[in-house]
Motif scaffolding. Structure first.
Motif, short mmCIF file in Angstrom:
data_model
loop_
_atom_site.label_atom_id
_atom_site.label_comp_id
_atom_site.label_asym_id
_atom_site.label_seq_id
_atom_site.Cartn_x
_atom_site.Cartn_y
_atom_site.Cartn_z
N ARG A 13 0.84 -1.19 0.00
CA ARG A 13 0.00 0.00 0.00
C ARG A 13 0.88 1.24 0.00
O ARG A 13 1.90 1.29 0.69
N PHE A 14 0.46 2.24 -0.75
CA PHE A 14 1.21 3.48 -0.84
C PHE A 14 0.24 4.64 -0.63
O PHE A 14 -0.72 4.79 -1.38
N MET A 15 0.49 5.44 0.40
CA MET A 15 -0.41 6.56 0.67
C MET A 15 -0.33 7.58 -0.47
O MET A 15 0.75 7.87 -1.00
N THR A 16 -1.49 8.12 -0.82
CA THR A 16 -1.55 9.17 -1.84
C THR A 16 -1.56 10.54 -1.17
O THR A 16 -1.87 10.67 0.02
N ALA A 17 -1.26 11.55 -1.96
CA ALA A 17 -1.30 12.91 -1.43
C ALA A 17 -2.72 13.27 -1.01
O ALA A 17 -2.93 13.98 -0.03
N ALA A 18 -3.72 12.75 -1.74
CA ALA A 18 -5.11 13.02 -1.40
C ALA A 18 -5.46 12.42 -0.04
O ALA A 18 -6.13 13.06 0.79
N GLN A 19 -5.00 11.20 0.23
CA GLN A 19 -5.24 10.57 1.53
C GLN A 19 -4.58 11.36 2.65
O GLN A 19 -5.15 11.53 3.73
N CYS A 20 -3.38 11.84 2.39
CA CYS A 20 -2.67 12.64 3.39
C CYS A 20 -3.46 13.91 3.70
O CYS A 20 -3.66 14.27 4.87
N ALA A 21 -3.92 14.59 2.67
CA ALA A 21 -4.70 15.82 2.86
C ALA A 21 -5.99 15.53 3.64
O ALA A 21 -6.38 16.29 4.54
N GLU A 22 -6.64 14.41 3.31
CA GLU A 22 -7.86 14.02 4.03
C GLU A 22 -7.59 13.81 5.51
O GLU A 22 -8.36 14.24 6.38
N GLN A 23 -6.49 13.13 5.82
CA GLN A 23 -6.15 12.85 7.21
C GLN A 23 -5.81 14.13 7.96
O GLN A 23 -6.16 14.29 9.14
N MET A 24 -5.13 15.06 7.31
CA MET A 24 -4.81 16.33 7.95
C MET A 24 -6.08 17.11 8.27
O MET A 24 -6.23 17.66 9.36
N LEU A 25 -7.00 17.14 7.32
CA LEU A 25 -8.27 17.84 7.54
C LEU A 25 -9.06 17.19 8.67
O LEU A 25 -9.66 17.88 9.51
N GLU A 26 -9.06 15.87 8.69
CA GLU A 26 -9.78 15.15 9.75
C GLU A 26 -9.21 15.48 11.12
O GLU A 26 -9.96 15.72 12.08
N THR A 27 -7.89 15.51 11.21
CA THR A 27 -7.25 15.80 12.49
C THR A 27 -7.57 17.22 12.94
O THR A 27 -7.82 17.47 14.13
N GLU A 28 -7.55 18.15 12.00
CA GLU A 28 -7.88 19.54 12.35
C GLU A 28 -9.31 19.64 12.88
O GLU A 28 -9.57 20.31 13.88
N GLU A 29 -10.23 18.94 12.23
CA GLU A 29 -11.63 18.96 12.66
C GLU A 29 -11.79 18.30 14.03
O GLU A 29 -12.54 18.79 14.88
N THR A 30 -11.08 17.20 14.24
CA THR A 30 -11.16 16.50 15.52
C THR A 30 -10.65 17.38 16.65
O THR A 30 -11.23 17.45 17.74
N ARG A 31 -9.54 18.07 16.39
CA ARG A 31 -8.98 18.95 17.41
C ARG A 31 -9.91 20.13 17.68
O ARG A 31 -10.04 20.58 18.82
N ALA A 32 -10.54 20.63 16.64
CA ALA A 32 -11.45 21.77 16.82
C ALA A 32 -12.66 21.38 17.66
O ALA A 32 -13.22 22.21 18.40
#
Length: 296
Positions: A188-207
């Motif tokens: 499995r190889f992470m895509t840039a889109a998956q990375c961006a999704e995870q970053m957005l998710e973390t920001e929302e979770t922290r908020a």
């Protein structure tokens, strides 16, 4: 002698002339195959180098390094690394083991292109990058955000952040292990889109958390640049907001992502905007949040 040889980022032709000469005469040739991968298969390398290659997976390098170093005090052994030899601490550890070996094994390193320098193709100045971080695949019950404070530190200084994306090669299937079977999951190889999704998710979770640890550094309108297969003929660079990049398909691996820092210079902006998903939107956000802002 142990030769730790960088292969560059793309294919069999990226090895240096010096490196190829050593590979052709070495007693054994290993290819480290878990911190990164080339865009060509092992048999292509063997055909070009005219040598058989031994794949060195994580277990071999970290737990069975004695097999790699065996006899290297009297014969030449080539250890091939995708990118540059010391872009990963794993290879520094191998060199240290050579020093600590009895008798001591002499080593020589041959550098090559790395994502750490090739990312300059985005137009972002390498002088303006902060600490590099890694993004691992989020799992159902494991969503580590240890990357977030590092990105925040870089952002506070106005610096760009290079994010290296997770790859899973020859990973054992945990459910099979529970049944006493040793089966490997497909790579499995992470895509840039998956990375961006995870970053957005973390920001929302922290908020949404009671502790209020959200800082906005990974918000929807943060500018970033996604790259794929840098150094190859099929390299791709796309710029935009994290929200936009979460929707972009950059094709085959390997991918990386850069979160733009507040100090993004006008010359950098002029270069990067040509890669933008939506240039008008990119320009609007840069002028509003980045232009002349300096350190936030």
């Amino acid at each position: 002698m142990l030769y730790i040889i960088g292969l560059g980022l793309a294919d069999e032709r990226d090895i240096s002339v010096k490196g190829l000469e050593i590979v052709k005469r070495a007693e054994r040739v290993y290819l480290e195959a878990y911190t990164a991968v080339l865009l060509v298969d092992k048999d292509v390398l063997e055909a070009y180098y005219g040598r058989s290659i031994i794949i060195a997976d994580r277990e071999t390098v970290e737990s069975q390094s004695d097999s790699i170093l065996a006899g290297a005090d009297t014969v030449d052994v080539a250890f091939l690394v995708v990118g540059d030899p010391f872009s990963a601490t794993t290879h520094a550890d191998l060199a240290l083991r050579c020093r600590q070996n009895s008798p001591q094994i002499p080593t020589r390193t041959l550098p090559n292109a790395s994502i750490l320098t090739a990312v300059g193709a985005t137009g972002l100045s390498l002088y303006s990058f902060g600490q590099t971080v890694s993004m691992v695949f989020y799992e159902e019950n494991w969503r580590p955000d240890s990357w977030y404070p590092k990105v925040k530190e870089n952002a506070d200084l106005g610096l760009h952040t290079l994010i290296l994306l997770d790859i899973k090669v020859k990973e054992p299937n945990l459910k099979a292990l529970e049944r006493g079977k040793y089966v490997f999951d497909p790579p499995r190889f992470m895509t840039a889109a998956q990375c961006a999704e995870q970053m957005l998710e973390t920001e929302e979770t922290r908020a949404a958390s009671e502790e209020g640890k959200s800082t906005g550094v990974a918000g929807k309108e943060r500018l970033a640049v996604a790259v794929a297969r840098l150094g190859s003929e099929g390299e791709k660079i796309v710029a935009g907001t994290l929200e936009e990049l979460a929707q972009q398909d950059l094709g085959k691996p390997l991918h990386s992502l850069v979160l733009c820092g507040w100090k993004m210079h006008e010359m950098e902006w002029e270069f990067v905007r040509d890669f933008a998903v939506d240039r008008e939107k990119f320009d609007e956000i840069w002028k509003r949040d980045y232009a002349g802002k300096g350190v936030q």
